[in-house]
Design an enzyme around this catalytic site. Structure first.
Site, mmCIF file in Angstrom:
data_model
loop_
_atom_site.group_PDB
_atom_site.id
_atom_site.type_symbol
_atom_site.label_atom_id
_atom_site.label_comp_id
_atom_site.label_asym_id
_atom_site.label_seq_id
_atom_site.Cartn_x
_atom_site.Cartn_y
_atom_site.Cartn_z
ATOM 1 N N SER A 236 -5.942 3.408 6.138
ATOM 2 C CA SER A 236 -4.977 2.347 5.879
ATOM 3 C C SER A 236 -3.990 2.215 7.053
ATOM 4 O O SER A 236 -4.398 2.012 8.180
ATOM 5 C CB SER A 236 -4.266 2.613 4.549
ATOM 6 O OG SER A 236 -3.578 1.473 4.094
ATOM 7 N N LYS B 182 13.322 -13.626 -9.347
ATOM 8 C CA LYS B 182 14.137 -12.476 -8.951
ATOM 9 C C LYS B 182 13.552 -11.156 -9.447
ATOM 10 O O LYS B 182 13.620 -10.128 -8.760
ATOM 11 C CB LYS B 182 15.572 -12.649 -9.455
ATOM 12 C CG LYS B 182 16.516 -11.527 -9.039
ATOM 13 C CD LYS B 182 16.666 -11.481 -7.525
ATOM 14 C CE LYS B 182 17.646 -10.397 -7.087
ATOM 15 N NZ LYS B 182 17.720 -10.294 -5.617
#
Length: 220
Positions: A87, A139
């Site tokens: 990764s 949010k």
């Protein structure tokens, strides 16, 4: 010439921007690795840099700052992957001149992860209410306390795909491969070292000593 050196910089554990510690893993600071690369680059006695990587990756920015720093050095750079170079750690390795790994090292896992746990069902079972109070529609996107909507999932996936595309393009450039060929390998799967060599994800099968010897050769 006496005094000429090869700098060996270890990258072990989960890579984050500023390091720190967690209950589940050892972390290493991307910013601190960058400083070590810059110090080695500025030291006239150091003629080459070897990265000794044993990491399954880390955060996007923690990995990116190190990959970017490697692009700035003109000294030869070699990576040796011990157990893991996956990764974000592989992203870093891809920006060096050559990559060594063991036959059985874990290499690759070129992809982006954004999965998380949701507790909405558990809270409901215990008659616990998530009282949603936000001033912006998104949010609390990704909060574990409510079920994610299909709209929210699509928005997050768009952003993960954006990071994925940047990741793939940068790795392809570092490895001198086409984006199309790299994309075929960017399905999140890791490869063993001998497979990675066949796929051109690494250059040679070898260990730390081999990588240092190669760095010395590249530095003349």
């Amino acid at each position: 010439v006496g005094g000429e050196k090869v700098a060996v910089i270890p990258i072990k554990g989960t890579i984050t921007l500023n390091g720190g510690s967690t209950l589940l893993s050892t972390t290493v600071s991307g910013n601190e690795i960058v400083e070590k690369i810059k110090d080695a680059d500025a030291d006239n006695q150091i003629k080459a840099i070897v990265l000794e990587i044993n990491s399954g990756g880390g955060t996007v920015l923690g990995s990116k700052v190190v990959a970017d720093a490697l692009k700035e050095t003109e000294k030869p750079t070699v990576t040796v992957i011990t157990e893991y170079g996956a990764s974000g750690a592989y992203w870093i390795a891809s920006q060096t001149d050559l990559i060594y790994a063991d036959d059985l090292s874990f290499v690759g896992s070129i992809s982006v992860l954004g999965s998380h746990l949701e507790f909405a069902g558990l809270l409901e079972d215990y008659n616990v209410t998530y009282r949603r109070l936000v001033t912006g529609e998104y949010k609390d996107i990704g909060t574990p306390y409510k079920e994610m909507t299909s709209d929210e999932e699509s928005l997050i996936m768009e952003r993960l795909e954006g990071i994925h595309n940047y990741f793939v393009q940068d790795v392809a450039l570092g490895r001198n491969m086409s984006v199309e060929n790299m994309e075929e390998l960017a399905d999140g799967l890791f490869y063993l070292g001998y497979e990675a060599k066949e796929l051109q994800l690494i250059d040679e099968i070898g260990n730390r000593d081999d990588a240092i010897a190669k760095a010395e050769e590249l530095a003349g």
